[in-house]
Scaffold this active site. Structure first.
Site, PDB file in Angstrom:
ATOM      1  N   ASP A  52       0.796  -1.216  -0.073  1.00 22.07           N
ATOM      2  CA  ASP A  52      -0.028   0.025  -0.043  1.00 22.07           C
ATOM      3  C   ASP A  52       0.970   1.384   0.088  1.00 22.07           C
ATOM      4  O   ASP A  52       0.523   2.550  -0.601  1.00 22.07           O
ATOM      5  CB  ASP A  52      -0.960   0.017   1.288  1.00 22.07           C
ATOM      6  CG  ASP A  52      -2.261  -0.898   0.930  1.00 22.07           C
ATOM      7  OD1 ASP A  52      -2.082  -1.481  -0.088  1.00 22.07           O
ATOM      8  OD2 ASP A  52      -3.206  -0.639   1.679  1.00 22.07           O
ATOM      9  N   ASN A  95      -5.052  -1.872  -4.294  1.00 26.32           N
ATOM     10  CA  ASN A  95      -6.502  -1.996  -3.716  1.00 26.32           C
ATOM     11  C   ASN A  95      -6.100  -1.164  -2.388  1.00 26.32           C
ATOM     12  O   ASN A  95      -6.417  -1.317  -1.066  1.00 26.32           O
ATOM     13  CB  ASN A  95      -6.457  -3.273  -2.967  1.00 26.32           C
ATOM     14  CG  ASN A  95      -7.827  -3.717  -2.561  1.00 26.32           C
ATOM     15  OD1 ASN A  95      -8.848  -2.722  -2.698  1.00 26.32           O
ATOM     16  ND2 ASN A  95      -8.236  -4.849  -2.016  1.00 26.32           N
ATOM     17  N   ASP A 326     -10.523  -2.063  12.073  1.00 27.72           N
ATOM     18  CA  ASP A 326      -9.757  -3.060  11.750  1.00 27.72           C
ATOM     19  C   ASP A 326      -9.187  -4.222  12.866  1.00 27.72           C
ATOM     20  O   ASP A 326      -9.148  -5.396  12.685  1.00 27.72           O
ATOM     21  CB  ASP A 326      -8.018  -2.590  11.377  1.00 27.72           C
ATOM     22  CG  ASP A 326      -8.652  -1.861  10.040  1.00 27.72           C
ATOM     23  OD1 ASP A 326      -9.534  -2.096   9.370  1.00 27.72           O
ATOM     24  OD2 ASP A 326      -7.873  -0.889   9.548  1.00 27.72           O
ATOM     25  N   GLU A 354     -11.238  -4.673   2.076  1.00 26.94           N
ATOM     26  CA  GLU A 354     -10.723  -5.313   1.086  1.00 26.94           C
ATOM     27  C   GLU A 354     -11.579  -6.665   0.552  1.00 26.94           C
ATOM     28  O   GLU A 354     -11.322  -6.916  -0.508  1.00 26.94           O
ATOM     29  CB  GLU A 354      -9.455  -5.900   1.807  1.00 26.94           C
ATOM     30  CG  GLU A 354      -8.164  -5.075   1.859  1.00 26.94           C
ATOM     31  CD  GLU A 354      -8.152  -4.078   2.846  1.00 26.94           C
ATOM     32  OE1 GLU A 354      -9.414  -3.973   3.418  1.00 26.94           O
ATOM     33  OE2 GLU A 354      -7.123  -3.277   3.077  1.00 26.94           O
ATOM     34  N   HIS A 400      -5.146  -8.837   3.677  1.00 30.55           N
ATOM     35  CA  HIS A 400      -4.225  -9.161   4.733  1.00 30.55           C
ATOM     36  C   HIS A 400      -4.569  -9.386   5.901  1.00 30.55           C
ATOM     37  O   HIS A 400      -4.125 -10.081   6.777  1.00 30.55           O
ATOM     38  CB  HIS A 400      -3.347  -7.823   4.584  1.00 30.55           C
ATOM     39  CG  HIS A 400      -3.963  -6.660   4.997  1.00 30.55           C
ATOM     40  ND1 HIS A 400      -3.420  -5.520   5.608  1.00 30.55           N
ATOM     41  CD2 HIS A 400      -5.149  -6.416   4.526  1.00 30.55           C
ATOM     42  CE1 HIS A 400      -4.229  -4.557   5.824  1.00 30.55           C
ATOM     43  NE2 HIS A 400      -5.349  -4.814   5.178  1.00 30.55           N
ATOM     44  N   ARG A 401      -5.610  -8.951   6.477  1.00 32.01           N
ATOM     45  CA  ARG A 401      -6.138  -9.099   7.905  1.00 32.01           C
ATOM     46  C   ARG A 401      -6.794 -10.410   8.235  1.00 32.01           C
ATOM     47  O   ARG A 401      -6.883 -10.813   9.365  1.00 32.01           O
ATOM     48  CB  ARG A 401      -7.083  -7.784   8.241  1.00 32.01           C
ATOM     49  CG  ARG A 401      -6.341  -6.574   8.211  1.00 32.01           C
ATOM     50  CD  ARG A 401      -6.978  -5.620   9.295  1.00 32.01           C
ATOM     51  NE  ARG A 401      -6.262  -4.224   8.953  1.00 32.01           N
ATOM     52  CZ  ARG A 401      -5.038  -3.954   9.404  1.00 32.01           C
ATOM     53  NH1 ARG A 401      -4.398  -4.946  10.235  1.00 32.01           N
ATOM     54  NH2 ARG A 401      -4.411  -2.844   9.055  1.00 32.01           N
ATOM     55  N   LYS A 426       0.099  -6.392   1.761  1.00 36.84           N
ATOM     56  CA  LYS A 426      -0.356  -5.053   1.836  1.00 36.84           C
ATOM     57  C   LYS A 426       0.082  -4.066   2.877  1.00 36.84           C
ATOM     58  O   LYS A 426       0.330  -3.038   2.750  1.00 36.84           O
ATOM     59  CB  LYS A 426      -1.948  -5.324   1.892  1.00 36.84           C
ATOM     60  CG  LYS A 426      -2.760  -4.204   1.558  1.00 36.84           C
ATOM     61  CD  LYS A 426      -4.303  -4.535   1.464  1.00 36.84           C
ATOM     62  CE  LYS A 426      -5.067  -3.514   0.662  1.00 36.84           C
ATOM     63  NZ  LYS A 426      -5.195  -2.309   1.551  1.00 36.84           N
TER      64      LYS A 426
END
Ligand code: DC
Length: 659
Positions: A52, A95, A326, A354, A400-401, A426
């Site tokens: 990112d 993204n 998040d 995402e 990613h998360r 990311k």
């Protein structure tokens, strides 16, 4: 660089250690833009190096902003003083919402001939509220695909700022942040107001934006989180040098690991954030504390030390997650280990991240056996009892998360596979290495060696001395061979044997080995079955059919596994690997005495010949051949008795446990 398509995580017993966090994504991308628009040069220390931020750096370079990367992770940005050197460009922003939204606002206010696009998922993430706000003041923006979504074409508009800008705040706070970041570009001679329509979500992220603006000389006045006033004459001035805090969202995985796997003196410390952090997600540590975790705070660090004394599991209940969207994903996974169901509220924004994170999270938690209900903006996760956990391959949706928070499922009694682990790039390319450094897997002692080396007896004794489980992997090959002989399956019919191995109803309990309802402990010890076992064991399809079954026996508090490939294939990460050997004559003599004592009539010569044949087959096969692992400790026990051998292995174990 290609990344593997999956990563198998060993089941974890605990966690301890320190992690230096990578820089915050939200701060890094905001600072890059602020520094690019400011008067003067800015040196940014601790900039996050990830997909990112790379997207933002590339975009700024395309816009003509001069940048230099230092070897020490710093980046010096030569600000353009509000005047972008390039007036027309096509920007690909992957993204990265933290790049696409503020750049859209900045380019629309600057005017020019711009195209802004991203990956397919970016084109499904709404941007209509931001575009409406910008069009409302006369900016020229067109949708190049679906109305309301990128890609966008941005032209020369005529922004008028006599009336307040109005923007909705209930889908993403990034729209408001984008406008706040971009407005000082206009260097307006009068105050400019932004009014938020609807409830503003994720306020801490707006607060973060405001604090960073202040570092660049722009002090926005806030009226009740409804009206934001950029004062007359605002322009960005470089602070000269600025440091990026560690990423508080990334901290959440390690803090959760410290809660699930810490305690009794073991702690996980994250370095790079603390109680003074300007990131909203540090509140995650306080949520853990409320749920019963033992959390410590110091200057530049936060630490999780398991649960507070007297607390047996994290509490469940209703958690308002509006301020920590998040880090809340991490709570969805820790909820599996809680004492009661957990309801995450205010997570509507997950739907436009995402991936649709509510749907993705529910699907993957259910694979583990969890009961999950969800609605538009909430999710309820029931804790999982040990017996209800299921091993699962977790899909990560290029998010990613998803990959990072499901690594915590490896604290459960199941085997966890993370698909496409590379998607963590990311925001945290080194995530799984960092996780492996603090993770303490359930210990395995692998004892390999040839037939009659005494490894079975030694392994069983070591297991009982340590209170660990015991896997005699040869039993699986023997039972498979027995079943094949009984059913008349040819010993070279790889396909039929693999199917048979995959469905083998075998169970070991104490000295008993059960094939369905029948105890076959004695039946599998005959020489014919042993010979047949060494033939079926040559087949790769049979070996892979038995692999997951062997790994599934790695459960707390530990496992001692004996066989031929325990240290090389089945448990390559075993904490102790022993390769037990003895001369052919010593082994033949042992086996001979054993068979005679069982009333089987045989000559020593026959036993020796049989041993040599099996050794050759086990050692020369193409898969999982019998050989010591490179990191195995070798022990020739020709002259040792069982007790001496066991003592040696326990001594090695004690030494490695200390080290
Ligand atoms: O250890 P054992 O004699 O019970 O093993 C029987 C056969 O199974 C042996 O000939 C080799 C095979 N085997 C194997 O290939 N891999 C293992 N991990 C264990 C046994």
């Amino acid at each position: 660089m290609t990344s593997p398509d999956h990563l198998d995580l060993p089941p974890l017993l605990g966690a301890a250690g320190r992690v230096r966090l990578p820089g915050s994504k939200s701060i890094s991308n905001r600072l890059l833009l602020l520094a690019a628009l400011a008067d003067g040069s800015t040196r940014i220390d601790g900039l996050l190096d990830s997909d990112d931020t790379r997207v933002m750096l590339d975009a700024l370079r395309t816009l003509g902003v001069a940048l230099e990367r230092g070897d020490d992770g710093s980046c010096t940005v030569h600000g353009c003083g509000g005047l972008l050197p390039v007036r027309s460009a096509d920007l690909f922003l992957g993204n990265a919402g933290t790049a696409l939204r503020p750049l859209t606002a900045a380019l629309a206010l600057a005017g020019g001939d711009w195209r802004v696009r991203g990956v397919a998922r970016m084109h499904e993430r709404p941007i209509g509220d931001l575009v409406d706000a910008l069009r409302g003041i006369g900016c020229a923006i067109d949708y190049l695909g679906n109305p309301g979504y990128p890609p966008l074409a941005i032209g020369h508009g005529a922004p008028r700022l006599d009336a307040p800008l109005r923007v909705r705040g209930d889908v993403s706070s990034q729209f408001l942040s984008a406008l706040l970041l971009a407005l000082p570009l206009l260097r307006c001679a009068h105050d400019v107001a932004i009014e938020v329509v609807g409830e503003l979500i994720s306020r801490p992220y707006v607060d973060l934006t405001l604090r960073l603006l202040a570092r660049f000389g722009v002090d926005v006045r806030v009226e009740g989180w409804k009206r934001f006033i950029v004062p007359a004459g605002s322009r960005y001035r470089s602070p000269g040098r600025i440091a990026v805090e560690g990423d508080a969202s990334s901290a959440s995985y390690f803090l959760a690991a410290g809660v699930l796997g810490g305690g009794h003196g073991a702690a996980v410390r994250v370095e790079g954030v603390d109680a003074q952090s300007i990131q909203g997600d540090v509140a995650f540590a306080r949520v853990l504390q409320q749920l019963g975790a033992d959390i410590g705070w110091g200057e530049g660090w936060i630490e999780a030390r398991g649960l507070r004394p007297g607390v047996r599991a994290l509490a469940g209940g209703d958690l308002d997650c509006v301020a920590i969207p998040d880090a809340a994903m991490t709570l969805a996974v820790t909820a599996l280990f809680a004492a009661a169901p957990t309801r995450l509220l205010g997570i509507g924004s997950w739907r436009v991240k995402e991936t649709d994170r509510i749907a993705a999270m529910a699907t993957e938690l259910r694979k583990l056996g969890a009961l999950v209900d969800c609605g538009d903006d909430w999710m309820r996760v029931q804790p999982l009892a040990d017996r209800d956990w299921r091993s699962a391959s977790i899909a990560t949706y290029d998010d990613h998360r998803m990959a990072m928070c499901f690594s915590l499922a490896s604290f459960g009694p199941a085997d966890i596979r993370i698909e496409d682990p590379g998607c963590v790039a990311k925001t945290f390319p080194g995530y799984f290495d960092a996780f492996a450094r603090i993770a303490k897997p359930v210990p395995v002692i692998a004892i390999d060696g040839p037939t009659a080396s005494g490894k079975g007896t030694v392994a069983a004794h070591v297991a009982s001395a340590l209170g660990f489980g015991y896997l005699d992997s040869g039993v699986l090959y023997r039972v498979c061979a027995l079943q094949a002989l009984r059913r008349g399956v040819a010993l070279d019919n790889a396909e039929a044997l693999a199917a048979l191995a995959a469905d083998l109803p075998v169970r070991c309990a104490g000295a008993g080995v059960w094939l369905g309802d029948e105890d076959v402990a004695l039946a599998i010890r005959g020489e014919a079955v042993g010979q047949a076992a060494s033939r079926v064991a040559v087949l790769p399809s049979v070996r892979s059919a038995l692999l997951a079954r062997q790994r599934s026996l790695r459960r707390a508090p530990g496992l001692v596994a004996d066989g031929r490939d325990m240290g090389t294939v089945v448990f390559p990460d075993a904490q102790l690997k022993v390769f037990l050997g003895a001369s052919v004559s010593a082994r033949a003599e042992r086996r001979y005495k054993q068979l005679i004592s069982q009333g089987i009539s045989i000559t020593l010569d026959d036993v020796r010949q049989d041993l040599e044949q099996r050794d050759a087959r086990d050692s020369n096969r193409t898969v999982a051949a019998l050989r010591p692992a490179v990191d195995a400790l070798q022990l020739d026990n020709s002259e040792l008795d069982v007790e001496q051998t066991v003592r040696q292995v326990l001594q090695w174990w004690g030494r490695q446990a200390l080290g």
